[in-house]
Design a protein around this motif. Structure first.
Motif, PDB file in Angstrom:
ATOM      1  N   ALA A 118       0.821  -1.509  -0.103  1.00 38.64           N
ATOM      2  CA  ALA A 118       0.054  -0.445  -0.069  1.00 38.64           C
ATOM      3  C   ALA A 118       0.663   1.072  -0.090  1.00 38.64           C
ATOM      4  N   VAL A 119       2.152   0.972   1.120  1.00 42.75           N
ATOM      5  CA  VAL A 119       2.644   3.038   1.149  1.00 42.75           C
ATOM      6  C   VAL A 119       3.564   2.573  -0.633  1.00 42.75           C
ATOM      7  N   PHE A 120       3.985   1.444  -0.654  1.00 44.14           N
ATOM      8  CA  PHE A 120       4.616   1.515  -2.700  1.00 44.14           C
ATOM      9  C   PHE A 120       4.149   2.417  -3.610  1.00 44.14           C
ATOM     10  N   LEU A 121       1.866   1.527  -3.229  1.00 49.47           N
ATOM     11  CA  LEU A 121       1.704   2.028  -4.927  1.00 49.47           C
ATOM     12  C   LEU A 121       1.244   3.758  -4.127  1.00 49.47           C
ATOM     13  N   LEU A 122       0.501   4.278  -3.004  1.00 50.96           N
ATOM     14  CA  LEU A 122       0.236   4.641  -3.048  1.00 50.96           C
ATOM     15  C   LEU A 122       1.451   6.136  -3.352  1.00 50.96           C
ATOM     16  N   ALA A 123       2.160   6.113  -2.615  1.00 43.96           N
ATOM     17  CA  ALA A 123       3.544   6.306  -3.216  1.00 43.96           C
ATOM     18  C   ALA A 123       3.271   7.086  -3.871  1.00 43.96           C
ATOM     19  N   THR A 124       3.589   6.040  -5.080  1.00 49.93           N
ATOM     20  CA  THR A 124       3.807   5.949  -6.625  1.00 49.93           C
ATOM     21  C   THR A 124       2.520   6.687  -7.453  1.00 49.93           C
ATOM     22  N   LEU A 161       3.003   0.903 -11.472  1.00 50.80           N
ATOM     23  CA  LEU A 161       2.197   0.824 -10.642  1.00 50.80           C
ATOM     24  C   LEU A 161       2.696  -0.308 -11.078  1.00 50.80           C
ATOM     25  N   VAL A 162       2.906  -1.683 -11.957  1.00 49.71           N
ATOM     26  CA  VAL A 162       3.189  -2.444 -11.541  1.00 49.71           C
ATOM     27  C   VAL A 162       4.631  -2.726 -11.406  1.00 49.71           C
ATOM     28  N   LEU A 163       5.346  -1.845 -11.678  1.00 49.94           N
ATOM     29  CA  LEU A 163       6.870  -2.043 -11.654  1.00 49.94           C
ATOM     30  C   LEU A 163       7.039  -1.672  -9.312  1.00 49.94           C
ATOM     31  N   ALA A 219       4.748  -2.228  -7.951  1.00 50.94           N
ATOM     32  CA  ALA A 219       4.734  -3.477  -6.759  1.00 50.94           C
ATOM     33  C   ALA A 219       5.076  -4.642  -6.643  1.00 50.94           C
ATOM     34  N   VAL A 220       6.142  -4.484  -8.161  1.00 51.04           N
ATOM     35  CA  VAL A 220       7.240  -5.193  -7.953  1.00 51.04           C
ATOM     36  C   VAL A 220       8.247  -5.196  -6.847  1.00 51.04           C
ATOM     37  N   ALA A 221       8.088  -3.864  -6.914  1.00 48.80           N
ATOM     38  CA  ALA A 221       9.445  -3.260  -5.970  1.00 48.80           C
ATOM     39  C   ALA A 221       8.938  -3.388  -4.441  1.00 48.80           C
ATOM     40  N   ALA A 222       7.202  -3.269  -4.503  1.00 48.11           N
ATOM     41  CA  ALA A 222       7.129  -3.569  -2.811  1.00 48.11           C
ATOM     42  C   ALA A 222       7.304  -5.309  -2.369  1.00 48.11           C
ATOM     43  N   GLY A 223       7.260  -6.144  -2.987  1.00 49.85           N
ATOM     44  CA  GLY A 223       7.409  -7.851  -2.927  1.00 49.85           C
ATOM     45  C   GLY A 223       8.571  -7.872  -2.747  1.00 49.85           C
ATOM     46  N   ALA A 224       9.930  -6.992  -3.915  1.00 50.74           N
ATOM     47  CA  ALA A 224      11.122  -7.460  -3.476  1.00 50.74           C
ATOM     48  C   ALA A 224      11.309  -7.201  -2.197  1.00 50.74           C
ATOM     49  N   TYR A 225      11.830  -5.776  -2.035  1.00 51.03           N
ATOM     50  CA  TYR A 225      12.054  -5.319  -0.280  1.00 51.03           C
ATOM     51  C   TYR A 225      10.850  -6.056   0.228  1.00 51.03           C
ATOM     52  N   TRP A 226       9.895  -6.733   0.958  1.00 49.84           N
ATOM     53  CA  TRP A 226       9.203  -7.320   1.135  1.00 49.84           C
ATOM     54  C   TRP A 226      10.243  -8.310   1.567  1.00 49.84           C
ATOM     55  N   SER A 234       9.158   5.988  -5.856  1.00 51.19           N
ATOM     56  CA  SER A 234       8.131   7.020  -6.569  1.00 51.19           C
ATOM     57  C   SER A 234       8.849   7.751  -7.279  1.00 51.19           C
ATOM     58  N   TYR A 235      10.092   8.225  -6.209  1.00 49.28           N
ATOM     59  CA  TYR A 235      10.436   9.721  -7.119  1.00 49.28           C
ATOM     60  C   TYR A 235      11.808   8.875  -8.154  1.00 49.28           C
ATOM     61  N   LEU A 236      12.124   7.831  -8.531  1.00 42.30           N
ATOM     62  CA  LEU A 236      12.504   7.156  -9.217  1.00 42.30           C
ATOM     63  C   LEU A 236      11.241   6.604 -10.949  1.00 42.30           C
ATOM     64  N   LEU A 237      10.716   6.162 -10.884  1.00 40.44           N
ATOM     65  CA  LEU A 237       9.458   5.294 -11.921  1.00 40.44           C
ATOM     66  C   LEU A 237       8.608   7.750 -12.038  1.00 40.44           C
ATOM     67  N   ALA A 238       8.943   7.984 -11.311  1.00 37.53           N
ATOM     68  CA  ALA A 238       8.581   9.737 -12.169  1.00 37.53           C
ATOM     69  C   ALA A 238       9.486  10.403 -12.659  1.00 37.53           C
ATOM     70  N   VAL A 239      10.624   9.421 -12.417  1.00 41.89           N
ATOM     71  CA  VAL A 239      11.977  10.570 -13.445  1.00 41.89           C
ATOM     72  C   VAL A 239      11.811   9.756 -14.612  1.00 41.89           C
ATOM     73  N   TRP A 240      11.546   8.527 -14.584  1.00 32.58           N
ATOM     74  CA  TRP A 240      11.565   6.875 -15.443  1.00 32.58           C
ATOM     75  C   TRP A 240      10.795   7.512 -16.451  1.00 32.58           C
ATOM     76  N   SER A 241       9.570   7.572 -15.928  1.00 32.04           N
ATOM     77  CA  SER A 241       7.904   8.219 -16.666  1.00 32.04           C
ATOM     78  C   SER A 241       8.151   8.447 -18.348  1.00 32.04           C
ATOM     79  N   GLY A 242       9.462   9.596 -18.336  1.00 31.10           N
ATOM     80  CA  GLY A 242      10.080  10.264 -19.392  1.00 31.10           C
ATOM     81  C   GLY A 242       8.559  11.942 -19.884  1.00 31.10           C
ATOM     82  N   HIS A 243       9.287  11.549 -20.717  1.00 34.02           N
ATOM     83  CA  HIS A 243       8.127  12.271 -21.567  1.00 34.02           C
ATOM     84  C   HIS A 243       6.569  11.677 -22.327  1.00 34.02           C
ATOM     85  N   PRO A 244       5.273  12.503 -21.948  1.00 38.02           N
ATOM     86  CA  PRO A 244       3.517  12.030 -22.839  1.00 38.02           C
ATOM     87  C   PRO A 244       4.690  11.312 -24.124  1.00 38.02           C
ATOM     88  N   ALA A 245       4.002  10.842 -24.687  1.00 36.02           N
ATOM     89  CA  ALA A 245       4.204  10.096 -26.457  1.00 36.02           C
ATOM     90  C   ALA A 245       3.368  11.025 -27.165  1.00 36.02           C
TER      91      ALA A 245
END
Length: 122
Positions: free
Chosen positions: A46-52, A76-78, A80-87, A111-122
């Motif tokens: 929940a904390v991973f998904l809500l922060a992202t 959001l899928v990434l 969730a995967v990061a949260a599972g790996a963390y756990w 959340s910050y890494l994914l926000a930066v990684w999402s790039g520019h809209p296509a």
């Protein structure tokens, strides 16, 4: 060729940037107030998904809604995967006698890494 953007875009870009930085901090802070020492998997998820989702909401405002739904879903899928790996890693460390790492720090970084990684809209 550049498209014309109205003057309202400039304040929204700033607001979206502030939201992308500030909303995940608020989510993580609220989670820290109600957490337990060894957080169960659903709380970590929940904390991973809500922060992202909070960071992505800031990006949506920044881009005036011009964001791909597939990019949002993949982030959001990434998360969730990061949260599972963390756990899994934390539970293995605790079983071997180590200490747990605060999930809010890792969720904020993700959340910050994914926000930066999402790039520019296509």
């Amino acid at each position: 060729m550049r498209s014309y953007r109205p003057a309202v875009w400039f304040p929204l870009r700033w607001l979206g940037s502030l939201m992308a930085l500030g909303l995940p901090l608020l989510v993580v802070d609220e989670f820290q107030r109600h957490r337990w020492f060894h957080a169960p998997l659903m709380q970590v998820m929940a904390v991973f998904l809500l922060a992202t989702l909070a960071a992505q909401l800031g990006l949506i405002v920044r881009r005036w809604g011009n964001i791909r739904v597939s990019a949002l879903f993949s982030n959001l899928v990434l998360s969730a995967v990061a949260a599972g790996a963390y756990w899994v890693v934390v539970m293995a460390a605790v079983r071997r006698g180590g200490g747990a790492v605060d999930p809010t720090i890792v969720a904020l970084f993700t959340s910050y890494l994914l926000a930066v990684w999402s790039g520019h809209p296509a």
